[in-house]
Motif scaffolding. Structure first.
Motif, PDB file in Angstrom:
ATOM      1  N   SER A 135       0.845  -1.199   0.000  1.00 30.27           N
ATOM      2  CA  SER A 135       0.000   0.000   0.000  1.00 30.27           C
ATOM      3  C   SER A 135       0.872   1.238   0.000  1.00 30.27           C
ATOM      4  N   THR A 136       0.568   2.144  -0.904  1.00 34.35           N
ATOM      5  CA  THR A 136       1.273   3.431  -0.980  1.00 34.35           C
ATOM      6  C   THR A 136       0.234   4.535  -1.038  1.00 34.35           C
ATOM      7  N   SER A 137       0.701   5.773  -1.065  1.00 29.72           N
ATOM      8  CA  SER A 137      -0.225   6.902  -1.126  1.00 29.72           C
ATOM      9  C   SER A 137      -0.984   6.958  -2.454  1.00 29.72           C
ATOM     10  N   VAL A 138      -0.480   6.260  -3.474  1.00 29.64           N
ATOM     11  CA  VAL A 138      -1.152   6.248  -4.775  1.00 29.64           C
ATOM     12  C   VAL A 138      -1.922   4.962  -5.010  1.00 29.64           C
ATOM     13  N   GLY A 139      -1.941   4.090  -4.018  1.00 26.47           N
ATOM     14  CA  GLY A 139      -2.673   2.836  -4.147  1.00 26.47           C
ATOM     15  C   GLY A 139      -1.762   1.637  -3.949  1.00 26.47           C
ATOM     16  N   SER A 140      -2.272   0.475  -4.308  1.00 24.07           N
ATOM     17  CA  SER A 140      -1.534  -0.768  -4.148  1.00 24.07           C
ATOM     18  C   SER A 140      -0.570  -0.954  -5.319  1.00 24.07           C
ATOM     19  N   VAL A 141       0.664  -1.352  -5.018  1.00 30.00           N
ATOM     20  CA  VAL A 141       1.663  -1.562  -6.058  1.00 30.00           C
ATOM     21  C   VAL A 141       2.330  -2.930  -5.882  1.00 30.00           C
ATOM     22  N   VAL A 142       2.950  -3.408  -6.949  1.00 29.84           N
ATOM     23  CA  VAL A 142       3.704  -4.656  -6.919  1.00 29.84           C
ATOM     24  C   VAL A 142       5.186  -4.298  -6.875  1.00 29.84           C
ATOM     25  N   VAL A 143       5.917  -4.942  -5.974  1.00 28.42           N
ATOM     26  CA  VAL A 143       7.349  -4.684  -5.842  1.00 28.42           C
ATOM     27  C   VAL A 143       8.118  -5.925  -6.293  1.00 28.42           C
ATOM     28  N   TRP A 144       9.030  -5.735  -7.236  1.00 27.33           N
ATOM     29  CA  TRP A 144       9.856  -6.843  -7.703  1.00 27.33           C
ATOM     30  C   TRP A 144      10.847  -7.267  -6.633  1.00 27.33           C
ATOM     31  N   ASN A 145      11.239  -8.531  -6.683  1.00 24.30           N
ATOM     32  CA  ASN A 145      12.365  -9.030  -5.914  1.00 24.30           C
ATOM     33  C   ASN A 145      13.593  -8.630  -6.740  1.00 24.30           C
TER      34      ASN A 145
END
Length: 99
Positions: free
Chosen positions: A58-68
């Protein structure tokens, strides 16, 4: 593209072959048998994705996917050097060929 129905239908196989041919680069030594073997090899592809560390951060701009990042570096390095991906980096599914 390799189904019997497609191979037997000139109205299906000619456009499919033209589309496939425009996506492949060959040299003068490439023969029809090699191209047919490529078509059959692509009948049941394995899909995968860039290795993920966090699917729903969760970020201020919404949900994001983070790469490994470590695994992603290996993933892209292997792809760019035409090396097989290690099994632990193939996380997608095997897709069955459709008619």
């Amino acid at each position: 593209m390799t189904s019997a129905g497609t191979l037997a239908n000139p109205f299906a196989i000619v456009p499919a072959a033209n589309g496939a041919a425009s996506a492949i680069t060959t040299d003068q030594g490439t023969g029809l048998t090699q191209l047919i073997s490529v078509a059959f090899a692509l009948k049941n592809p394995v899909t995968t994705t860039v290795p993920v560390a966090n699917l729903g951060l969760s970020t201020s701009v919404g949900s994001v996917v983070v790469w490994n990042h470590t695994a992603a570096r290996q993933f892209f390095s292997d792809l760019s050097h035409d090396r097989p991906l290690p099994k632990n980096l193939v996380t997608g599914s095997s897709v069955q060929g459709t008619a």
